[in-house]
Design a protein around this motif. Structure first.
Motif, mmCIF file in Angstrom:
data_model
loop_
_atom_site.group_PDB
_atom_site.id
_atom_site.type_symbol
_atom_site.label_atom_id
_atom_site.label_comp_id
_atom_site.label_asym_id
_atom_site.label_seq_id
_atom_site.Cartn_x
_atom_site.Cartn_y
_atom_site.Cartn_z
ATOM 1 N N ASP A 161 0.863 -1.181 0.000
ATOM 2 C CA ASP A 161 0.000 0.000 0.000
ATOM 3 C C ASP A 161 0.905 1.238 0.000
ATOM 4 N N LEU A 162 0.854 2.004 -1.088
ATOM 5 C CA LEU A 162 1.729 3.179 -1.213
ATOM 6 C C LEU A 162 1.003 4.481 -0.942
ATOM 7 N N THR A 163 -0.260 4.384 -0.572
ATOM 8 C CA THR A 163 -1.108 5.572 -0.559
ATOM 9 C C THR A 163 -0.471 6.768 0.144
ATOM 10 N N SER A 164 -0.073 6.550 1.412
ATOM 11 C CA SER A 164 0.448 7.707 2.166
ATOM 12 C C SER A 164 1.793 8.164 1.600
ATOM 13 N N LEU A 165 2.542 7.224 1.044
ATOM 14 C CA LEU A 165 3.877 7.537 0.533
ATOM 15 C C LEU A 165 3.830 8.405 -0.721
ATOM 16 N N VAL A 166 2.832 8.229 -1.554
ATOM 17 C CA VAL A 166 2.867 8.860 -2.887
ATOM 18 C C VAL A 166 1.883 9.998 -3.063
ATOM 19 N N GLN A 167 0.991 10.208 -2.086
ATOM 20 C CA GLN A 167 0.026 11.291 -2.266
ATOM 21 C C GLN A 167 0.633 12.639 -1.882
ATOM 22 N N ASP A 168 -0.058 13.711 -2.318
ATOM 23 C CA ASP A 168 0.363 15.090 -2.018
ATOM 24 C C ASP A 168 1.739 15.411 -2.581
ATOM 25 N N LYS A 169 2.091 14.759 -3.671
ATOM 26 C CA LYS A 169 3.355 15.084 -4.318
ATOM 27 C C LYS A 169 3.092 15.751 -5.662
ATOM 28 N N GLY A 170 1.839 16.116 -5.903
ATOM 29 C CA GLY A 170 1.532 16.864 -7.111
ATOM 30 C C GLY A 170 1.033 16.045 -8.279
ATOM 31 N N PHE A 171 0.953 14.700 -8.105
ATOM 32 C CA PHE A 171 0.447 13.871 -9.194
ATOM 33 C C PHE A 171 -1.044 13.630 -8.957
ATOM 34 N N LYS A 172 -1.850 14.323 -9.783
ATOM 35 C CA LYS A 172 -3.299 14.356 -9.540
ATOM 36 C C LYS A 172 -3.933 12.972 -9.469
ATOM 37 N N VAL A 173 -3.493 12.098 -10.397
ATOM 38 C CA VAL A 173 -4.103 10.760 -10.453
ATOM 39 C C VAL A 173 -3.997 10.082 -9.083
ATOM 40 N N PHE A 174 -2.823 10.199 -8.472
ATOM 41 C CA PHE A 174 -2.640 9.603 -7.143
ATOM 42 C C PHE A 174 -3.424 10.380 -6.090
ATOM 43 N N ASP A 175 -3.334 11.720 -6.198
ATOM 44 C CA ASP A 175 -3.970 12.547 -5.167
ATOM 45 C C ASP A 175 -5.478 12.316 -5.114
ATOM 46 N N ASN A 176 -6.059 11.992 -6.257
ATOM 47 C CA ASN A 176 -7.514 11.787 -6.296
ATOM 48 C C ASN A 176 -7.930 10.331 -6.078
ATOM 49 N N SER A 177 -6.970 9.488 -5.733
ATOM 50 C CA SER A 177 -7.299 8.060 -5.574
ATOM 51 C C SER A 177 -7.451 7.703 -4.108
ATOM 52 N N GLU A 178 -8.406 6.813 -3.844
ATOM 53 C CA GLU A 178 -8.587 6.335 -2.476
ATOM 54 C C GLU A 178 -7.425 5.451 -2.063
ATOM 55 N N TYR A 179 -6.876 4.751 -3.047
ATOM 56 C CA TYR A 179 -5.861 3.742 -2.743
ATOM 57 C C TYR A 179 -4.857 3.679 -3.885
ATOM 58 N N ILE A 180 -3.587 3.635 -3.521
ATOM 59 C CA ILE A 180 -2.539 3.404 -4.515
ATOM 60 C C ILE A 180 -1.697 2.230 -4.007
ATOM 61 N N GLY A 181 -1.560 1.228 -4.843
ATOM 62 C CA GLY A 181 -0.783 0.066 -4.416
ATOM 63 C C GLY A 181 -0.184 -0.623 -5.614
ATOM 64 N N GLY A 182 0.749 -1.527 -5.315
ATOM 65 C CA GLY A 182 1.397 -2.182 -6.443
ATOM 66 C C GLY A 182 2.089 -3.456 -6.054
ATOM 67 N N ILE A 183 2.726 -4.036 -7.056
ATOM 68 C CA ILE A 183 3.495 -5.262 -6.868
ATOM 69 C C ILE A 183 4.893 -5.065 -7.440
ATOM 70 N N CYS A 184 5.784 -5.922 -6.999
ATOM 71 C CA CYS A 184 7.148 -5.873 -7.493
ATOM 72 C C CYS A 184 7.440 -7.150 -8.271
ATOM 73 N N ALA A 185 7.690 -6.984 -9.575
ATOM 74 C CA ALA A 185 7.987 -8.151 -10.406
ATOM 75 C C ALA A 185 9.496 -8.314 -10.484
ATOM 76 N N LYS A 186 9.958 -9.340 -9.791
ATOM 77 C CA LYS A 186 11.407 -9.574 -9.670
ATOM 78 C C LYS A 186 12.045 -9.777 -11.043
ATOM 79 N N GLY A 187 13.112 -9.015 -11.294
ATOM 80 C CA GLY A 187 13.896 -9.262 -12.505
ATOM 81 C C GLY A 187 13.246 -8.839 -13.802
ATOM 82 N N CYS A 188 12.199 -8.011 -13.717
ATOM 83 C CA CYS A 188 11.482 -7.649 -14.938
ATOM 84 C C CYS A 188 11.772 -6.224 -15.400
ATOM 85 N N ALA A 189 12.815 -5.580 -14.846
ATOM 86 C CA ALA A 189 13.118 -4.200 -15.237
ATOM 87 C C ALA A 189 13.452 -4.096 -16.711
ATOM 88 N N GLY A 190 13.836 -5.210 -17.312
ATOM 89 C CA GLY A 190 14.182 -5.198 -18.727
ATOM 90 C C GLY A 190 12.992 -5.218 -19.672
#
Lengths: 587, 587
Positions: free
Chosen positions: B297-326
């Protein structure tokens, strides 16, 4: 934790253990200040004891206890001074250290004892309480054990249990089918299977080789005594077998069950009696052969001797009751009344006493000499002291009445011990039965039954003479199962359909997909279906199948516990696309 | 006699034996004058060989043979010169001395091979031929083996299999009940059970202590993907147990099955994940835990940084795909398209590549600095080379979309091996579910489910906070079973009915006889029901439950082989006291 042990588990070797038990209060007794409580679960009964000096909270809890309360107790296992060797736990008791009432109970409407004071209807209405009685539960444990034994036996013999559908095709001829309206396919109906017959044959076409299923089947009909609208079959089918392969395997299965369940080892092969012989000798296609007392046909011996009753009868036959020559007039009158009951249907009874002194006394002394009666006795292989009982009339009716008389005499003479099992196969049933009302033949078993090879030649010319490769499994006069070798050849099947008076269209309409399947290499196959409820009730020693079914319906096909079947709402019917006929709404 | 051996039985040790085999012709090859015929039965395949100098009747019979013909052959077992070590009988062949065609076959509509040319509909219509294919039969053999293992396991653990009725009481709330008109009780209806729930609880009241049944259940509803109107449950109930007793026993049963059926030994206790954690970490109450990749859950970490999509979302979260940066742009576009599919329902996808060199590249570089992205990476415990995938929006929807994204990434990364089994228990489900449409609570499991002891205080005041003693058994993202501890106390039951908005009359009307039963000392009890079709299909490695059912219905609840359900005659309906509504007649 509710328990460390069950109520049937503790023994003298457990003395001094601290245990926790849970169960139902069976009985509370106060003897000289000490309180004894029996608690019960499925596994047994354990005695608890409470000292009058116990903790007050325990004493007060005990004062609140009643029958069928659910309790949890902690305590120490001790040796009983007054042992009860009738029960497994009878050498120990538990000295209560803590008692918790888990649930209270209203006073039950009948006593939860082996001998209960509850009548049939009351026990059915409160079936969940009736199920607490040892007798009822033992029957259902036996049923469970039988199903486990049957499944493992068949599994070990390469049978696969395959579930066939419960929602099947409704056919126009399915007069006793339950039908089920479909919400998803409005205006269309499924039927519930009277048996999985067609599906098991399709499994043989599908190469499954050996199939079985313990499966619910359904019949919507006025219930004769001891039928249920839903009943359970042990349904079996095999490929690449002839009749004797099938009989050998299922004979072995039944021997396995007798031994595993009843401890009765049967070594000999079961007798195989043809349908014809069964009818002539026992007047029944499910003879009770725990005793002999077979019929003798006296027709040619006794006719034309001036006794009109015999002269005007199609058939005269009788039985010999060993050692019954001493029957009193009252006993004989009683037997005469028995054979004249509408269920038996004889017109009268002729008796011949072969007295110990070698003389004869009969109800037809006016018409027959002692020498003639001696001839009869010879026919029966009778000895002094025996009683001959003779009926006369139309052959079918007389055989049937003699059958009842024979069973009655067997009963009176103590020859029908429920602990003795006398299994047999009845074989060579007629393929067809003539129905006077509709003036056509019906299949005695079902239309897929194979005619015996040696009789196939006369299928077109004398169909009534054709015997089928069909067989029934009978024990103690109860038909426990039946089956047949099936037709696997389309040409023969069409011949049989013709003998049954089906047009090609009718046959296609009813059995089209099975006939289609048979075009793609059907193997020779055959099988059997056992009435599981009846088999269990036989081994349980119960008269009625209702006693071996957890939640049976009554003779009106009703479940009195849940009050079912019942009315449904207009909306629900509307959604299914049906409505009640005006006449059934009025009811 | 049709056979001395099956087609899967003969080995090199049987050489020189004279044998008889029966089976279906799988293949005929003519090689240099010699004819080779493979015959097949359930047990295997055996090669027959015919010399060109053989008896003329044999040669002529062989000329008439075709695929799927049923034959019986006699011959001698000999060693093959050209051995086929892929099959058990591949070292021998039978030199034919006699061959009898038992049945012919039309040319089958599809090939009876592991890889068939038949489509789904065709194979369903000719299911009896489809059943001859190894793959289909293997599935049904597996099903049989599982039922045998389950039964014996439960029998060894003192469970009794008790058959509960199929014709049960119809209740006004039974919206998805099939109903069955009664001929004997005209105008009245039975229902078919959606589960034996009430009866198994009555068996507990009846003191049966441990019950199970492998039993057909029924649901008349529009069929979602992979549902059947009739399906099979492994239904179980136990008395005098708490939740952990139940979970321990059935965890052991499932381990027993994994080992016996798949040879997979699982030693560790299964994870138990609360419903709340499952939703937060996997977005699903049936998480596939063969791989982790849990949500952050990234909500508190990423809000209020000026990115409207995040700021207007109830929840922001994600997953980490190991080794897929390529991942290439194309692959990322592809993932973005995936999450925007209506079935997934996200508005967009934010990615962050944590490159091997320690730098960051993201789709939100405009709004977030490398340091900020590094903070995110830290939250995920990400390493250089990993790819973060982030969704934002309404919390419920986003969790659900993340769940789909996680499963998709698991698939792409090869983390969902069907040979790996990752079982778990999901526990502490909410007792109630609020329904916006009808503005009332419904039981999430069923109305007899016990609220957790520690939550009972707020049943009146904050019912939405109450958790239930309910649990689901989940393997590889599939819910295989579910159950609960039941309420055994009438007072608590009435409280729950009240929370569910039942009036006393409604409760009595629907559950009266169960509530009556509870007055007579109900023991503490609980249980579980497994979806047997689904369990078999999981162990068979099949996607659809239809592949493990002998005669399944299609998505329209129809059996295309028998063409069912179908119309029934006016007379038949008349006898049942019903008729079709005018609108359903028109169809």
């Amino acid at each position: 934790m509710y328990r460390t042990h069950t109520c049937g588990e503790l023994r003298i070797a457990d003395i001094d253990k601290n245990v926790t038990l849970s169960g139902w209060v069976q009985r509370i007794r106060n003897l000289g200040g000490m309180t004894f409580i029996d608690i019960r679960d499925r596994y047994g009964l354990t005695q608890l004891v409470v000292d009058p000096d116990s903790d007050k909270t325990i004493l007060s809890a005990i004062n609140n206890l009643g029958r069928e309360y659910v309790v949890k107790v902690k305590g120490k296992v001790t040796e009983r001074s007054n042992k009860n060797l009738n029960i497994d736990t009878g050498e120990i008791e538990i000295v209560i250290e803590d008692l918790e009432i888990i649930n209270s109970s209203e006073h039950p409407p009948f006593t939860i004892e082996d001998d209960t004071d509850g009548g049939d209807e009351l026990r059915m209405k409160f079936r969940y309480l009736d199920l607490r009685r040892n007798k009822v539960r033992n029957n259902l444990e036996l049923r469970h054990q039988m199903s486990i034994e049957i499944r493992n036996y068949l599994n070990n013999n390469n049978f696969l249990e395959v579930e066939t559908p419960v929602l099947i095709k409704s056919t126009p001829e399915g007069a006793r089918d339950f039908i089920v309206p479909s919400r998803v396919n409005r205006g269309n109906f499924y039927a519930l299977p009277q048996s999985p017959q067609v599906f098991k044959q399709l499994l043989m076409v599908g190469g499954f080789d050996r199939y079985f299923q313990i499966v619910k089947c359904f019949r919507d009909e006025d219930l004769r005594a001891d039928r249920q609208p839903e009943f359970t079959q042990v349904d079996c089918e095999m490929s690449f077998v002839d009749r004797d392969d099938i009989l050998a395997l299922f004979e072995d299965l039944s021997k396995h069950l007798f031994e595993k369940i009843k401890g009765v080892k049967i070594v000999d092969d079961y007798p195989r009696i043809s349908y014809k012989d069964a009818m002539e000798n026992y007047g029944s296609d499910k003879p009770d052969i725990r005793f002999q007392m077979t019929f003798k046909d006296l027709t040619s011996l006794v006719q034309d001797k001036g006794f009109k009753v015999f002269d005007n009868s199609e058939y005269i036959g009788g039985i010999c009751a060993k050692g019954c020559a001493g029957y009193s007039r009252k006993e004989l009158d009683n037997l005469r009344a028995f054979v004249k009951k509408p269920q038996v249907g004889a017109n009268g009874l002729v008796y011949v006493k072969y007295n110990q002194d070698g003389s004869f006394k009969s109800s037809v002394d006016k018409f027959f000499s002692a020498d003639q009666l001696k001839e009869w006795a010879l026919e029966f292989d009778a000895q002094p002291g025996d009683l001959l009982l003779i009926l006369a009339g139309k052959k079918d009716n007389t055989l049937r009445a003699l059958c009842e008389l024979r069973l009655e005499m067997g009963e009176r003479m103590g020859l029908r011990d429920p602990k003795v099992f006398a299994p047999l196969w009845v074989v060579d049933f007629p393929l067809l039965e003539w129905d006077e009302e509709t003036k056509r033949y019906y299949a005695m078993h079902h239309p897929f039954t194979a005619p015996k090879l040696e009789d196939r030649g006369v299928l077109d010319t004398a169909p009534e003479k054709v015997r089928a490769d069909a067989y029934d499994f009978v024990v103690n006069g109860v038909e426990l199962g039946g089956g047949s070798v099936r037709i696997h050849d389309s040409a023969l099947q069409h011949k049989v359909f013709k003998a049954l008076g089906f047009t090609k269209e009718e046959a296609d309409n009813q059995f089209g997909f099975l006939m289609d399947a048979f075009k793609y290499g059907a193997p020779p196959h055959g099988g059997i279906a056992f009435g599981f409820d009846r088999w269990v009730s036989l081994l349980a020693g119960e008269e009625s199948i209702r006693d071996v079914i957890a939640f049976p319906k009554n003779n009106a096909a009703r479940d009195v516990m849940t009050d079912s079947p019942s009315a449904v709402s207009y909306d629900q019917l509307q959604e299914l696309g049906i409505k009640l006929s005006p006449d059934s709404q009025k009811e």
